[in-house]
Design a protein around this motif. Structure first.
Motif, PDB file in Angstrom:
ATOM      1  N   VAL A 133       0.839  -1.195   0.000  1.00 12.60           N
ATOM      2  CA  VAL A 133       0.000   0.000   0.000  1.00 12.60           C
ATOM      3  C   VAL A 133       0.882   1.255   0.000  1.00 12.60           C
ATOM      4  CG1 VAL A 133      -1.643   1.326   1.399  1.00 12.60           C
ATOM      5  CG2 VAL A 133      -2.003  -1.116   1.040  1.00 12.60           C
ATOM      6  N   ALA A 134       0.637   2.141  -0.942  1.00 15.41           N
ATOM      7  CA  ALA A 134       1.364   3.418  -1.142  1.00 15.41           C
ATOM      8  C   ALA A 134       2.749   3.224  -1.761  1.00 15.41           C
ATOM      9  CB  ALA A 134       1.472   4.224   0.150  1.00 15.41           C
ATOM     10  N   GLY A 135       3.099   1.983  -2.065  1.00 15.04           N
ATOM     11  CA  GLY A 135       4.443   1.701  -2.582  1.00 15.04           C
ATOM     12  C   GLY A 135       4.760   2.392  -3.903  1.00 15.04           C
ATOM     13  N   THR A 136       3.756   2.617  -4.725  1.00 17.08           N
ATOM     14  CA  THR A 136       4.031   3.210  -6.040  1.00 17.08           C
ATOM     15  C   THR A 136       3.979   4.744  -6.029  1.00 17.08           C
ATOM     16  OG1 THR A 136       1.699   2.983  -6.540  1.00 17.08           O
ATOM     17  CG2 THR A 136       3.138   1.256  -7.395  1.00 17.08           C
ATOM     18  N   VAL A 137       3.529   5.328  -4.936  1.00 17.50           N
ATOM     19  CA  VAL A 137       3.339   6.792  -4.945  1.00 17.50           C
ATOM     20  C   VAL A 137       4.674   7.532  -5.138  1.00 17.50           C
ATOM     21  CG1 VAL A 137       2.214   8.751  -3.817  1.00 17.50           C
ATOM     22  CG2 VAL A 137       1.277   6.461  -3.520  1.00 17.50           C
ATOM     23  N   PRO A 138       5.734   7.166  -4.405  1.00 18.95           N
ATOM     24  CA  PRO A 138       7.019   7.855  -4.659  1.00 18.95           C
ATOM     25  C   PRO A 138       7.561   7.588  -6.063  1.00 18.95           C
ATOM     26  CG  PRO A 138       7.252   6.243  -2.865  1.00 18.95           C
ATOM     27  CD  PRO A 138       5.807   6.251  -3.247  1.00 18.95           C
ATOM     28  N   LEU A 139       7.288   6.409  -6.615  1.00 18.66           N
ATOM     29  CA  LEU A 139       7.745   6.121  -7.987  1.00 18.66           C
ATOM     30  C   LEU A 139       7.052   7.070  -8.965  1.00 18.66           C
ATOM     31  CD1 LEU A 139       7.601   2.208  -8.013  1.00 18.66           C
ATOM     32  CD2 LEU A 139       9.509   3.691  -7.381  1.00 18.66           C
ATOM     33  N   ALA A 140       5.789   7.329  -8.706  1.00 22.35           N
ATOM     34  CA  ALA A 140       5.033   8.226  -9.589  1.00 22.35           C
ATOM     35  C   ALA A 140       5.584   9.648  -9.513  1.00 22.35           C
ATOM     36  CB  ALA A 140       3.552   8.200  -9.210  1.00 22.35           C
ATOM     37  N   VAL A 141       5.948  10.078  -8.306  1.00 23.09           N
ATOM     38  CA  VAL A 141       6.540  11.421  -8.177  1.00 23.09           C
ATOM     39  C   VAL A 141       7.872  11.456  -8.934  1.00 23.09           C
ATOM     40  CG1 VAL A 141       7.440  13.162  -6.572  1.00 23.09           C
ATOM     41  CG2 VAL A 141       5.386  11.876  -5.978  1.00 23.09           C
ATOM     42  N   GLY A 142       8.627  10.369  -8.836  1.00 15.04           N
ATOM     43  CA  GLY A 142       9.902  10.289  -9.569  1.00 15.04           C
ATOM     44  C   GLY A 142       9.685  10.375 -11.071  1.00 15.04           C
ATOM     45  N   ALA A 143       8.650   9.681 -11.555  1.00 21.75           N
ATOM     46  CA  ALA A 143       8.360   9.711 -13.002  1.00 21.75           C
ATOM     47  C   ALA A 143       7.957  11.124 -13.431  1.00 21.75           C
ATOM     48  CB  ALA A 143       7.240   8.724 -13.322  1.00 21.75           C
ATOM     49  N   ALA A 144       7.218  11.797 -12.583  1.00 21.23           N
ATOM     50  CA  ALA A 144       6.814  13.182 -12.902  1.00 21.23           C
ATOM     51  C   ALA A 144       8.048  14.080 -12.941  1.00 21.23           C
ATOM     52  CB  ALA A 144       5.818  13.691 -11.859  1.00 21.23           C
ATOM     53  N   MET A 145       8.954  13.874 -11.993  1.00 24.91           N
ATOM     54  CA  MET A 145      10.198  14.672 -11.967  1.00 24.91           C
ATOM     55  C   MET A 145      11.018  14.424 -13.227  1.00 24.91           C
ATOM     56  SD  MET A 145      10.387  16.751  -9.658  1.00 24.91           S
ATOM     57  CE  MET A 145      12.075  17.246 -10.012  1.00 24.91           C
ATOM     58  N   ALA A 146      11.078  13.149 -13.653  1.00 26.08           N
ATOM     59  CA  ALA A 146      11.847  12.806 -14.862  1.00 26.08           C
ATOM     60  C   ALA A 146      11.275  13.546 -16.061  1.00 26.08           C
ATOM     61  CB  ALA A 146      11.807  11.299 -15.093  1.00 26.08           C
ATOM     62  N   SER A 147       9.971  13.586 -16.139  1.00 32.78           N
ATOM     63  CA  SER A 147       9.318  14.270 -17.256  1.00 32.78           C
ATOM     64  C   SER A 147       9.655  15.761 -17.225  1.00 32.78           C
ATOM     65  CB  SER A 147       7.810  14.042 -17.137  1.00 32.78           C
ATOM     66  OG  SER A 147       7.134  14.853 -18.030  1.00 32.78           O
ATOM     67  N   LYS A 148       9.624  16.330 -16.034  1.00 32.94           N
ATOM     68  CA  LYS A 148       9.924  17.770 -15.908  1.00 32.94           C
ATOM     69  C   LYS A 148      11.389  18.047 -16.287  1.00 32.94           C
ATOM     70  CE  LYS A 148      10.173  21.557 -12.737  1.00 32.94           C
ATOM     71  NZ  LYS A 148      10.346  21.955 -11.359  1.00 32.94           N
ATOM     72  N   MET A 149      12.293  17.206 -15.789  1.00 38.26           N
ATOM     73  CA  MET A 149      13.720  17.441 -16.056  1.00 38.26           C
ATOM     74  C   MET A 149      14.063  17.275 -17.535  1.00 38.26           C
ATOM     75  SD  MET A 149      14.995  15.600 -12.590  1.00 38.26           S
ATOM     76  CE  MET A 149      16.748  15.836 -12.568  1.00 38.26           C
ATOM     77  N   GLN A 150      13.271  16.406 -18.206  1.00 36.52           N
ATOM     78  CA  GLN A 150      13.507  16.220 -19.651  1.00 36.52           C
ATOM     79  C   GLN A 150      12.692  17.197 -20.493  1.00 36.52           C
ATOM     80  OE1 GLN A 150      13.456  11.798 -20.720  1.00 36.52           O
ATOM     81  NE2 GLN A 150      13.144  11.740 -18.520  1.00 36.52           N
ATOM     82  N   LYS A 151      12.040  18.119 -19.795  1.00 36.71           N
ATOM     83  CA  LYS A 151      11.216  19.154 -20.454  1.00 36.71           C
ATOM     84  C   LYS A 151      10.140  18.558 -21.368  1.00 36.71           C
ATOM     85  CE  LYS A 151      14.623  22.927 -20.230  1.00 36.71           C
ATOM     86  NZ  LYS A 151      14.990  22.558 -18.896  1.00 36.71           N
ATOM     87  N   LEU A 152       9.556  17.444 -20.924  1.00 34.05           N
ATOM     88  CA  LEU A 152       8.460  16.824 -21.672  1.00 34.05           C
ATOM     89  C   LEU A 152       7.134  17.382 -21.149  1.00 34.05           C
ATOM     90  CD1 LEU A 152       9.733  13.132 -21.498  1.00 34.05           C
ATOM     91  CD2 LEU A 152      10.002  14.740 -23.396  1.00 34.05           C
ATOM     92  N   LYS A 153       6.094  17.189 -21.914  1.00 30.24           N
ATOM     93  CA  LYS A 153       4.769  17.628 -21.441  1.00 30.24           C
ATOM     94  C   LYS A 153       4.019  16.466 -20.780  1.00 30.24           C
ATOM     95  CE  LYS A 153       4.061  21.885 -23.357  1.00 30.24           C
ATOM     96  NZ  LYS A 153       3.439  23.045 -22.744  1.00 30.24           N
ATOM     97  N   ASP A 154       4.702  15.323 -20.630  1.00 33.98           N
ATOM     98  CA  ASP A 154       4.037  14.148 -20.054  1.00 33.98           C
ATOM     99  C   ASP A 154       3.814  14.345 -18.558  1.00 33.98           C
ATOM    100  OD1 ASP A 154       4.354  13.086 -22.556  1.00 33.98           O
ATOM    101  OD2 ASP A 154       6.198  12.005 -22.045  1.00 33.98           O
TER     102      ASP A 154
END
Ligand code: TPP
Ligand code: MG
Length: 342
Positions: A133-154
């Motif tokens: 339970v809640a195990g994927t939430v930090p992974l999702a934040v990491g994926a969002a950060m990756a998108s931001k750092m790569q300047k993607l709109k994802d």
């Protein structure tokens, strides 16, 4: 209005669909039927002892993933939890691969290594579910950060149950996502229960979006059984997110018709839920409410709906039979796919 959401005696009427694209409405209805019938097949098969592992069913909650997925692109990254059949099927309606996975067959989404709670389908945007339970939430934040750092709109999407919010890491994730302006939509599926415990026994308030307020995250609280409202509201939040405005949270009040795990409605781990309450929630059925609205506006007829449902039933039964006859993975797959030799 807010109290209406939590009281199962309300919101039984058809949803508002005025001004909505007819084809989109039909598409969403078909998707909800498909998800429900897939899960009902799983429930029956579990009852008939054809499935050995646990299945956490989300029947009654279909509007959430279907409404949210309307606004997603293939390159967005979606993260689920232990109750994720609908999260995945709303992105890729491949019930055959889900059946195969639940049966442990090598043709499944996770090559038969995961079962119902370890699903993955990255090419369609589903980046994984896990029983922790809640195990994927930090992974999702990491994926969002990756998108931001790569300047993607994802963007990233994290499906979170009301019980999962009782894990400390979720609050760290809200905080971090806001501080880093990460493009993540936190979707709170507030079905009022964590296993057998009602939210009133666990929290001083049944409203989870208060935690978004405390982190200055834009948020909305709405009827989780109104697919059109979910599509519209999440669409607006996601649009702002793609423009670089950081995280958002949408809280959706809903109810699962089955108990916490497997096929029975009348038991939960320890505590029975009131039959009266389940019956009232069934009157708030997201599929029926859209169906009534579509029939009232003559977007389709009851006969067309029955025909569609019969077609889905046939395809689902065929897919189940095919999955039942599929091979299991070979023993060496354990070394290739689960454990590593180094
Ligand atoms: C870290 C952790 N703690 C406890 C459990 C046992 N557990 C599995 S599901 C669940 C309740 C989750 O409730 P919620 O997040 O509201 O999701 P729902 O089941 O209602 O969809 C619990 C406590 C677990 N799997 N992982
Ligand atoms: Mg819950």
């Amino acid at each position: 209005m807010i109290n209406n959401l939590f009281d199962s005696k309300n919101l039984h009427e058809p949803i508002s669909i005025e001004g909505e694209d007819k084809n989109v409405l039909k598409e969403m209805q078909k998707s909800m039927f498909l998800i429900r019938k897939t899960e009902q097949k799983l429930a029956l098969s579990k009852k008939n002892k054809l499935i050995t592992g646990p299945v956490h069913l989300g029947v009654g909650q279909e509007a959430i993933s279907v409404g949210i997925s309307q606004n997603l692109k293939k390159t967005d990254k979606v993260f689920g939890n232990h109750r994720s059949h609908s999260h995945l099927l709303a992105l890729n309606p491949n019930y055959y691969k889900l059946f195969a996975e639940v049966l442990g067959k090598k043709t499944g989404f996770s090559k038969g290594m995961g079962g119902s709670m370890h699903l993955i389908d990255q090419s369609n945007g589903f980046f994984g579910s896990t029983p922790i339970v809640a195990g994927t939430v930090p992974l999702a934040v990491g994926a969002a950060m990756a998108s931001k750092m790569q300047k993607l709109k994802d963007i990233a999407v994290s499906y979170i149950g009301d019980g999962a919010v009782e894990e400390g890491v979720v609050h760290e994730c809200f905080n971090l996502a806001k501080i880093y302006n990460a493009p993540i939509l936190f979707v709170i599926e507030n079905n009022l229960f964590a296993s057998h415990m009602h939210i009133s026994l666990r929290q001083p308030s049944s409203i989870i979006s208060r935690f978004a307020d405390s982190n200055l995250i834009p948020n909305r609280l709405l009827d989780g059984n109104d697919v059109v409202a979910i599509k519209k509201n999440s669409g607006e939040l996601i649009e702002e997110m793609r423009d670089g405005n950081g995280p958002a949270l949408i809280e959706l009040i809903t109810y699962r018709w089955f108990g916490h795990v497997d096929w029975r409605e009348d038991i939960d781990v320890g505590v029975a839920r009131s039959v009266n309450d389940i019956d009232n929630w069934k009157l708030r059925d997201p599929i029926h409410r859209l169906s009534e609205a579509m029939i009232n506006l003559r977007i389709w007829t009851k006969e067309e709906e029955i025909k569609l449902c019969n077609q889905i039933d046939l395809k689902i039964n065929d897919a189940w039979e095919k999955a039942m006859n599929d091979p299991y993975p070979s023993e060496d797959c354990i070394l290739k796919n689960v454990y590593s030799s180094n």
